[in-house]
Design a protein around this motif. Structure first.
Motif, PDB file in Angstrom:
ATOM      1  N   PRO A  91       8.219  49.680   5.063  1.00 57.52           N
ATOM      2  CA  PRO A  91       7.932  50.879   4.271  1.00 57.52           C
ATOM      3  C   PRO A  91       6.684  50.763   3.394  1.00 57.52           C
ATOM      4  O   PRO A  91       6.016  51.752   3.146  1.00 57.52           O
ATOM      5  CB  PRO A  91       9.171  51.032   3.389  1.00 57.52           C
ATOM      6  CG  PRO A  91      10.208  50.158   3.977  1.00 57.52           C
ATOM      7  CD  PRO A  91       9.538  49.111   4.778  1.00 57.52           C
ATOM      8  N   THR A  92       6.380  49.547   2.931  1.00 54.26           N
ATOM      9  CA  THR A  92       5.266  49.404   1.995  1.00 54.26           C
ATOM     10  C   THR A  92       3.910  49.327   2.690  1.00 54.26           C
ATOM     11  O   THR A  92       2.883  49.292   2.026  1.00 54.26           O
ATOM     12  CB  THR A  92       5.442  48.138   1.135  1.00 54.26           C
ATOM     13  OG1 THR A  92       5.675  47.040   2.022  1.00 54.26           O
ATOM     14  CG2 THR A  92       6.620  48.274   0.204  1.00 54.26           C
ATOM     15  N   LEU A  93       3.906  49.267   4.015  1.00 57.64           N
ATOM     16  CA  LEU A  93       2.631  49.207   4.738  1.00 57.64           C
ATOM     17  C   LEU A  93       2.248  50.603   5.234  1.00 57.64           C
ATOM     18  O   LEU A  93       3.076  51.507   5.299  1.00 57.64           O
ATOM     19  CB  LEU A  93       2.733  48.252   5.931  1.00 57.64           C
ATOM     20  CG  LEU A  93       3.110  46.801   5.644  1.00 57.64           C
ATOM     21  CD1 LEU A  93       3.076  45.989   6.927  1.00 57.64           C
ATOM     22  CD2 LEU A  93       2.198  46.186   4.614  1.00 57.64           C
ATOM     23  N   THR A  94       0.966  50.746   5.611  1.00 59.12           N
ATOM     24  CA  THR A  94       0.523  52.034   6.134  1.00 59.12           C
ATOM     25  C   THR A  94       0.977  52.192   7.589  1.00 59.12           C
ATOM     26  O   THR A  94       1.406  51.226   8.225  1.00 59.12           O
ATOM     27  CB  THR A  94      -1.008  52.181   6.106  1.00 59.12           C
ATOM     28  OG1 THR A  94      -1.554  51.229   7.030  1.00 59.12           O
ATOM     29  CG2 THR A  94      -1.578  51.943   4.726  1.00 59.12           C
ATOM     30  N   VAL A  95       0.855  53.416   8.088  1.00 59.25           N
ATOM     31  CA  VAL A  95       1.196  53.691   9.479  1.00 59.25           C
ATOM     32  C   VAL A  95       0.373  52.790  10.401  1.00 59.25           C
ATOM     33  O   VAL A  95       0.910  52.146  11.312  1.00 59.25           O
ATOM     34  CB  VAL A  95       0.939  55.178   9.796  1.00 59.25           C
ATOM     35  CG1 VAL A  95       1.013  55.426  11.287  1.00 59.25           C
ATOM     36  CG2 VAL A  95       1.936  56.042   9.050  1.00 59.25           C
ATOM     37  N   ALA A  96      -0.931  52.720  10.148  1.00 60.07           N
ATOM     38  CA  ALA A  96      -1.804  51.915  11.007  1.00 60.07           C
ATOM     39  C   ALA A  96      -1.405  50.445  10.961  1.00 60.07           C
ATOM     40  O   ALA A  96      -1.316  49.777  11.997  1.00 60.07           O
ATOM     41  CB  ALA A  96      -3.258  52.085  10.583  1.00 60.07           C
ATOM     42  N   GLN A 116      -8.768  54.107  12.521  1.00 67.82           N
ATOM     43  CA  GLN A 116      -9.462  54.869  13.573  1.00 67.82           C
ATOM     44  C   GLN A 116      -8.795  54.660  14.928  1.00 67.82           C
ATOM     45  O   GLN A 116      -8.545  55.607  15.662  1.00 67.82           O
ATOM     46  CB  GLN A 116     -10.928  54.430  13.670  1.00 67.82           C
ATOM     47  CG  GLN A 116     -11.817  55.078  12.625  1.00 67.82           C
ATOM     48  CD  GLN A 116     -13.202  54.453  12.584  1.00 67.82           C
ATOM     49  OE1 GLN A 116     -13.494  53.542  13.374  1.00 67.82           O
ATOM     50  NE2 GLN A 116     -14.029  54.917  11.675  1.00 67.82           N
ATOM     51  N   LYS A 117      -8.508  53.398  15.227  1.00 71.55           N
ATOM     52  CA  LYS A 117      -7.892  53.078  16.523  1.00 71.55           C
ATOM     53  C   LYS A 117      -6.553  53.793  16.680  1.00 71.55           C
ATOM     54  O   LYS A 117      -6.253  54.370  17.722  1.00 71.55           O
ATOM     55  CB  LYS A 117      -7.642  51.563  16.617  1.00 71.55           C
ATOM     56  CG  LYS A 117      -8.778  50.752  17.159  1.00 71.55           C
ATOM     57  CD  LYS A 117      -8.260  49.330  17.344  1.00 71.55           C
ATOM     58  CE  LYS A 117      -9.241  48.429  18.009  1.00 71.55           C
ATOM     59  NZ  LYS A 117      -8.736  47.035  17.994  1.00 71.55           N
ATOM     60  N   VAL A 118      -5.748  53.733  15.620  1.00 66.00           N
ATOM     61  CA  VAL A 118      -4.411  54.336  15.685  1.00 66.00           C
ATOM     62  C   VAL A 118      -4.517  55.846  15.798  1.00 66.00           C
ATOM     63  O   VAL A 118      -3.785  56.487  16.565  1.00 66.00           O
ATOM     64  CB  VAL A 118      -3.573  53.912  14.463  1.00 66.00           C
ATOM     65  CG1 VAL A 118      -2.330  54.762  14.332  1.00 66.00           C
ATOM     66  CG2 VAL A 118      -3.211  52.440  14.566  1.00 66.00           C
TER      67      VAL A 118
END
Lengths: 494, 303
Positions: A91-96, A116-118
């Motif tokens: 939860p504490t990390l970004t989607v990417a 960008q890649k994601v």
């Protein structure tokens, strides 16, 4: 061609045989449902395919090649992806960051580059996500899309989805099905674990049914029906539709007015909630998980004090009473988490007596004989498969729930508050619990059923209230309610 | 600037040095989901091993290296108990601290025997920058390790937030199931975090023998490890904020020494207790908003 073939898979945990000589085939480019009750072994089988468990026996072929899958890493390398029921996101990390986790070769990590890649992958696969958002800020539907994209980003050609609709509102389910159908057209094969017949019949090509850890059979969707599948699933006819008798409800018993309460994270977990319930009536409270159900349960059962508003039982104000006084006033409740309402290290008899200790005390000493005798009576009446001296934690979920029910209902309460009463129970226990709630209603009680299972709400309630972000979005008589209508309310649309 | 203040700043940096190393070490462990209460013992071991290796070989750098290796071994032991075998982290950490302190004392007696004058080594020299400047001169008259301590803070930040390894560490401390499902070996990852953490803790401990004192005494760590545990919470598991905590503790420690010398008529124990009291107060204020790594204290098992 067969994308996956699992032959003679067996797996046991302690004394429980979770899978026994299971056979399963997935063809390329199909959506294949794995259907079965809770505890039928569906998830175990798929966790074996994904390398989270090791099978005791059996062979796995992927695209015709025999594979040894020791860990998710091997499964990912073989093109298998899995979206689990409890999301495996940080939860504490970004989607990417979540998507590239474990899947980058570079030593350093440029936030901009991975975002960008994601984002590019999101557009390519048609699964929309916001790559720079923190996962903890996303809704469950959005988190699920992140999980799907995570699997696709790892070049998954075979996607396992474990009960993907359990956390979604009906509109989100439609979006999910659309994107699955599109992905399948582009060459993905999908295994769809479910115990919901409707969605299996909607989206899948073939269905494999498991029961008690064994394969019952595989059928084409076109050659079967809901009823046939249900029979395969439980081995007998079941409680599919409502048993609601049309009868008149009684007088207003329980009245909630302008109830406001704060939660752990949000200031207004409940915001000006008002409803009344009559005798002989079940009011269903629907909503997507986390929209105030927990807080509502706590306030109604006296664990959380409201900041504002009133609750009246037969005209008497009870919102400031302690849980013990509420029991005295004629309230019976089953808590959201049955482990919270019981004490695992105490015996069944002691747990049954817990809410009513005054009644079991003589000269300040517990009347063990009476506790034991009453326990025997309740065990018999509520069909609890246990003896009074068993420790509660040795019971199955269904029997534990029956203990909770026996304790709450044997006092013949005027109001019954049942929060998530069938969560995690198998079909037999679920049926029992639902029948019991209907009986309570027929006896004359006012029943509040708080549940995230929309089918359950629709089947049992006389009226349905929808909770969205702590507000009641609307109260609809069940005769006028459709899944679409309730779904829109659950999504907060109207 | 006032000589008192200049001296105070210089002393603050010196006192903070071992704390910075060890707190960053603990930060690594906790970010990976392991509360390493072996920190006090690991610092003690580092102080002892550093001193012994330096006095035997005559090289301070070999002493430092030996201390780091002893810390890595301590991290491996913690990993064996709490990560591989899944023993309660409180129990295994405290056990390791007790073991390492006793082991160090025992070995010290065997190697150096008992003598009235404790053996000593020629400790690290001060590295003087701006020596001509009356203000910066005394402040920047520090041991090389102090400069390194400050310099590795951004390095640790970079590793945690800008490398793949750091991403994995942050992920495993929050949700080991997700990390495992992403195909990362949770055990190896946590073990490497404990090894890095152990090395930093031991280097922190060895600073006291190799630079500050030049000798080894029985009360040498004196609870600094426990202070580091609270500094991690104070810094909310963020390397830059950890520096603030270390400077606060170092500052109060340096101040109380100077206040004692001023001859105030108070029992000296009050002065000694001052840094710890300030730590408790700071922790009470900062700890309210602490966001613990979600998987801290939870051993991971797949089935």
């Amino acid at each position: 061609m067969l994308a996956v073939e699992m032959k003679g898979i067996s797996k046991h945990f302690g004394l429980v045989q979770a899978n026994q000589d299971v056979h399963f085939c997935l063809e390329s480019g199909e959506i294949h449902a794995l259907l079965g009750e809770n505890g039928a072994g569906k998830t175990t089988l798929m966790r074996i395919l994904y390398g989270l468990y090791r099978a005791d026996e059996g062979e796995i072929f992927i695209n015709g090649n025999k594979m040894e899958i020791h860990s998710p890493k091997d499964a990912i390398a073989a093109g298998v992806g899995m979206v689990t029921q409890h999301f495996t996101l940080v939860p504490t990390l970004t989607v990417a960051e979540n998507i590239v986790l474990g899947y980058t070769n570079s030593l350093t990590l440029s936030q901009k580059l991975i975002e960008q890649k994601v984002q590019a992958a999101s557009e390519r696969f048609g699964v929309s996500v916001n790559s720079s958002a923190l996962v903890k800020h996303l809704s469950l539907g959005e988190r699920q899309r992140v999980e799907i994209l995570k699997a696709l980003y790892r070049n998954a050609k075979i996607l396992i989805m474990d009960e993907p609709t359990a956390v979604l509102v009906p509109q989100e389910v439609d979006i999910l099905f659309e994107s699955l159908l599109r992905l399948v057209k582009n060459g993905l094969s999908v295994i769809f674990i479910s115990h919901k017949l409707n969605e299996v019949m909607t989206v899948c090509d073939r269905v494999t049914v498991l029961r008690d850890g064994k394969t019952v059979g595989t059928v084409n969707k076109n050659e079967t029906s809901r009823e046939k599948l249900a029979k395969m699933m439980v081995g007998r006819e079941t409680f599919l539709d409502t048993q609601r008798s049309s009868r008149k409800t009684g007088e207003s018993v329980y009245e909630v007015k302008d109830l406001t309460a704060s939660g752990q994270q949000v200031v207004k977990a409940l915001d000006n909630i008002s409803f009344t319930i009559n005798a002989n009536e079940i009011l269903g409270i629907a909503g997507v998980s986390g929209n105030g159900q927990s807080e509502l349960t706590k306030v109604l059962t006296g664990i959380l004090k409201p900041t504002h508003g009133s609750i009246k039982l037969e005209g008497q104000e009870i919102s400031r009473l302690s849980p013990g006084d509420l029991t005295e006033a004629g309230l019976g409740r089953t808590p959201e988490d049955r482990h919270e309402g019981t004490i695992g290290d105490l015996t069944v008899a002691e747990n049954l007596a817990l809410e009513d200790l005054n009644n079991y005390t003589k000269n300040n000493i517990l009347d063990q004989k009476k506790i034991h005798e009453d326990a025997l009576k309740k065990i018999d009446e509520f069909q609890i498969k246990a003896s009074p001296n068993d420790r509660l934690r040795t019971l199955s979920g269904g029997n534990m729930q029956k203990v909770v029910f026996a304790r709450a209902l044997s006092r013949r309460p005027k109001v019954v508050i049942a929060s998530q009463p069938t969560r995690g129970l198998d079909v037999g226990a679920t049926e029992y619990v639902r029948k019991r709630l209907l009986e309570e209603r027929d006896r004359g009680a006012a029943v509040i059923l708080i549940s995230e299972d929309l089918d359950e709400i629709m089947a049992l309630s006389d009226r349905i209230a929808v909770l969205y972000e702590g507000c009641i979005k609307g109260i609809v008589p069940t005769s006028e309610a459709t899944a679409e209508k309730i779904g829109l309310l659950m999504a907060g649309v109207c | 600037m006032d000589e008192f203040i200049v001296g105070l700043i210089a002393a603050t940096l010196r006192v903070a040095t071992p704390l910075i190393f060890a707190t960053l070490g603990e930060l690594f462990c906790e970010r990976a989901g392991v509360l390493n209460l072996g920190i006090e013992g690991t610092m003690f071991l580092g102080a002892f091993v550093g001193f012994t290796a330096a006095s035997m070989t005559g090289s301070l750098w070999i002493g430092l290296l030996a201390a780091a290796i002893s810390g890595i071994l301590s991290g491996l032991l913690m990993s064996l108990l709490s990560v591989r075998l899944g023993v309660n982290q409180h129990v295994s950490g405290l056990g390791i601290t007790l073991l390492l302190i006793s082991l160090s004392l025992f070995s010290y007696r065997i190697i150096f025997g008992e003598s009235k004058i404790p053996p000593s080594i020629n400790s690290f020299d001060l590295l003087k920058i701006f020596s001509d400047n009356p203000v910066l001169g005394p402040i920047f008259s520090q041991y090389l390790l102090t400069y390194i301590a400050i310099a590795i803070i951004p390095v640790v930040w970079y590793i945690l937030f800008r490398t793949t390894f750091g991403l994995n560490i942050r992920a495993v401390g929050e949700n080991p199931e997700a990390t495992d499902a992403a195909g990362i070996n949770v055990y190896k990852l946590r073990t490497s975090a404990l090894m890095i953490g152990g090395a930093l803790m031991a280097i922190g401990g060895s600073f006291i023998t190799l630079a500050q004192l030049g000798s080894f005494t029985f009360g040498i760590i004196a609870g600094r490890g426990w202070v580091c545990i609270s500094l991690v919470i104070f810094g909310n598991w963020h390397p830059i904020k950890v520096l603030l905590g270390a400077l606060l503790f170092g500052g109060v420690s340096a101040l109380q020494l100077r206040l004692q010398l001023k001859g105030l008529k108070l029992p000296y124990e009050i002065f000694l207790a001052l840094p710890y009291i300030v730590t408790i107060i700071a922790l009470t204020i900062a700890g309210r908003n602490a966001s613990y790594p979600a998987a801290l204290l939870k051993p991971y098992k797949r089935e």
